[in-house]
Design a protein around this motif. Structure first.
Motif, PDB file in Angstrom:
ATOM      1  N   ILE A  64       0.856  -1.380  -0.071  1.00  0.00           N
ATOM      2  CA  ILE A  64      -0.119  -0.030   0.178  1.00  0.00           C
ATOM      3  C   ILE A  64       0.838   1.047   0.083  1.00  0.00           C
ATOM      4  N   LEU A  65       0.467   2.332  -1.067  1.00  0.00           N
ATOM      5  CA  LEU A  65       1.444   3.227  -0.960  1.00  0.00           C
ATOM      6  C   LEU A  65       1.105   4.192  -0.005  1.00  0.00           C
ATOM      7  N   ASP A  66       2.049   5.004   0.726  1.00  0.00           N
ATOM      8  CA  ASP A  66       2.034   5.746   2.059  1.00  0.00           C
ATOM      9  C   ASP A  66       0.829   6.908   1.906  1.00  0.00           C
ATOM     10  N   LYS A  67       0.522   7.238   0.571  1.00  0.00           N
ATOM     11  CA  LYS A  67      -0.224   8.604   0.526  1.00  0.00           C
ATOM     12  C   LYS A  67      -1.869   7.868   0.278  1.00  0.00           C
ATOM     13  N   THR A  68      -2.199   6.548   0.285  1.00  0.00           N
ATOM     14  CA  THR A  68      -3.229   6.068  -0.011  1.00  0.00           C
ATOM     15  C   THR A  68      -4.471   6.479   0.977  1.00  0.00           C
ATOM     16  N   PRO A  69      -5.642   7.053   0.654  1.00  0.00           N
ATOM     17  CA  PRO A  69      -6.579   7.218   1.793  1.00  0.00           C
ATOM     18  C   PRO A  69      -7.044   6.260   2.753  1.00  0.00           C
ATOM     19  N   ALA A  70      -7.452   6.517   3.846  1.00  0.00           N
ATOM     20  CA  ALA A  70      -7.657   5.496   4.739  1.00  0.00           C
ATOM     21  C   ALA A  70      -8.997   4.533   4.247  1.00  0.00           C
ATOM     22  N   SER A  71      -9.825   5.292   3.629  1.00  0.00           N
ATOM     23  CA  SER A  71     -10.935   4.422   3.128  1.00  0.00           C
ATOM     24  C   SER A  71     -10.655   3.667   1.968  1.00  0.00           C
ATOM     25  N   GLU A  72      -9.611   3.949   1.228  1.00  0.00           N
ATOM     26  CA  GLU A  72      -9.292   2.743   0.001  1.00  0.00           C
ATOM     27  C   GLU A  72      -8.235   1.733   0.933  1.00  0.00           C
ATOM     28  N   VAL A  73      -7.862   1.963   1.924  1.00  0.00           N
ATOM     29  CA  VAL A  73      -7.091   1.036   2.846  1.00  0.00           C
ATOM     30  C   VAL A  73      -7.959  -0.125   3.251  1.00  0.00           C
ATOM     31  N   ALA A  74      -9.179   0.532   3.724  1.00  0.00           N
ATOM     32  CA  ALA A  74     -10.021  -0.427   4.343  1.00  0.00           C
ATOM     33  C   ALA A  74     -10.732  -1.494   3.072  1.00  0.00           C
TER      34      ALA A  74
END
Length: 453
Positions: A214-224
């Motif tokens: 996961i790229l560090d700038k990815t929004p938390a909603s996309e991480v979920a």
């Protein structure tokens, strides 16, 4: 932040705590509070008025206070922090994990945060600063930089010996992550594969190089969403140079999902800032006054529209009793569609590629429901008022507003999203305004046309 979902055991603990607190049996309160997880203590504290909350907080064991503070809503946490001195705060928070420390340190008094930072070794201080450099709602803000990495040029046996030497691993353990000599991410090693492999097996032979990071700038909603789609327990986080800088675990993602759901529900009622059920009355009143004012404007607009047909209502008084039926039915139909749209946007199921299909689908649903319920309502009205002309007016108006509500439920969140406005905040108010006005205009306009003109 780790939040607790009330289950049967939790509810029993909270019930016992309430009984003990009501009977002023502080010994029992102390035993129960210090025998349950910190997240459950936080849940209980948030359910109490301020005076009782402070009394319970004073009996929480100092070793557990940090975990409890991390689990609290910001507003409740801030109130408790105000009553603690510097030494108490430093002692309560010094042993927190780095990701939890990053969550709470920004809320601590400057003197406390400075002491905490100075008490860390340089490596921990650098890792903390790294997490704090990211937005809290990004992968970098969620991650724990304390991550165990594995080199590819060793065997399973060597790694196991290293783990034994290390003595402990960050929890939850999850999969292992392989890196090159300069720290760039290569792939993940499933924990089950690692534990069941022959000790002489080279690490490079059991790496899943297709497992993405996961790229560090990815929004938390996309991480979920990534965790949901891939059934991950943990995931590596990399910077734009593919250097492994941390990991995100499932407990962090559960927090994101819960916070997003809670935020959506609160925003739909205009309460997105109200994290404390027992916040000061004047503070809560000011927050809610703005939302009530916005709703008042929409109601006045609807009243103005009704006023245009004043003569019609005077001539046929029964119209006043039937007006809310059309507006309410349209509002409910629109709310159903709006809720589905907001959910679809949040989960990534709604995008520019399927808006036309959704619009067509909701239009057909609106048409089918309008024919069904307009016919039902027309028949009821005919028997109720012995007036078939009135039933036709009511049926036509209801059909128009049901279709309008369905279409508005699709279009409003799309337009708001393009204007960078959260549909969960403004969508409901705009939808209600549209369906009320269209409902009143269609009903009173058709009545004027068919019954009076």
């Amino acid at each position: 932040m780790v939040e607790s979902v009330p289950n049967e055991a939790t509810e029993k603990d909270i019930s016992a705590l309430n009984d003990a607190l009501k009977e002023e049996r502080m010994g029992a309160v102390t035993r129960i509070v210090n025998g349950i997880p910190g997240a459950e203590v936080a849940l209980f504290l948030e359910s109490l008025p301020v005076d009782k909350r402070q009394a319970v907080w004073e009996v929480v064991d100092e070793a557990s206070q940090g975990e409890v503070l991390v689990s609290l809503h910001d507003e409740v946490r801030d109130n408790l922090i105000e009553g603690m001195d510097t030494d108490q705060l430093v002692e309560a928070t010094r042993d927190l994990d780095l990701d939890d420390m990053a969550d709470i340190i920004v809320d601590l008094p400057e003197e406390v945060s400075n002491q905490l930072v100075l008490s860390m070794d340089k490596a921990s201080r650098d890792l903390l600063n790294q997490v704090l450099s990211y937005d809290e709602d990004s992968a970098g803000g969620l991650m724990n930089p304390d991550v165990v990495t594995v080199r590819t040029d060793v065997t399973v046996e060597v790694v196991k010996r290293y783990f034994q030497f290390r003595g402990s691993l960050p929890t939850p353990v999850g999969d292992l992550f392989a890196v090159g000599r300069k720290g760039h991410y290569i792939g993940r090693i499933p924990l089950g594969t690692f534990l069941t492999s022959d000790p002489k097996t080279p690490i490079k032979d059991i790496i899943d190089e297709d497992a993405p990071a996961i790229l560090d700038k990815t929004p938390a909603s996309e991480v979920a969403q990534d965790f949901e789609h891939n059934d991950w327990i943990s995931a590596p986080v990399v910077d734009d140079k593919n250097i492994l800088i941390g990991r995100i675990t499932i407990d962090d993602v559960v927090d994101v999902i819960r916070e997003e759901a809670e935020r959506s529900v609160m925003r739909m009622a205009g309460l997105n800032e109200e994290g404390d059920m027992f916040a000061p009355i004047l503070t809560s009143s000011k927050r809610r006054a703005v939302w009530l004012g916005i709703n008042l404007l929409t109601v006045l607009l609807a009243a103005f529209v009704i006023g245009i047909f004043e003569d019609t209502i005077k001539e046929i008084a029964v119209l006043a009793a039937l007006m809310p039926v059309v507006a309410s039915m349209g509002g409910i139909a629109g709310s159903q569609t709006l809720t589905l749209m907001i959910r679809g946007m949040a989960t990534g199921q709604v995008g520019s590629g399927n808006i036309k299909d959704l619009l067509s689908r909701e239009f057909m649903i609106g048409v089918i429901n309008s024919f069904l319920w307009a016919a039902v309502l027309a028949v009821l009205c005919a028997f109720w008022f012995k007036n078939w002309d009135m039933s036709v007016v009511l049926g036509l108006a209801l059909g128009i507003n049901l279709v309008t509500g369905a279409l508005a439920g699709v279009l409003i969140p799309v337009v708001l999203r393009r204007m960078s406005i959260d549909p969960a905040i403004a969508g409901g108010v705009i939808l209600t305004t549209v369906t009320d006005i269209v409902g009143y205009v269609s009903f009173l306009g058709v009545a004027t046309w068919l019954l009076i003109a």
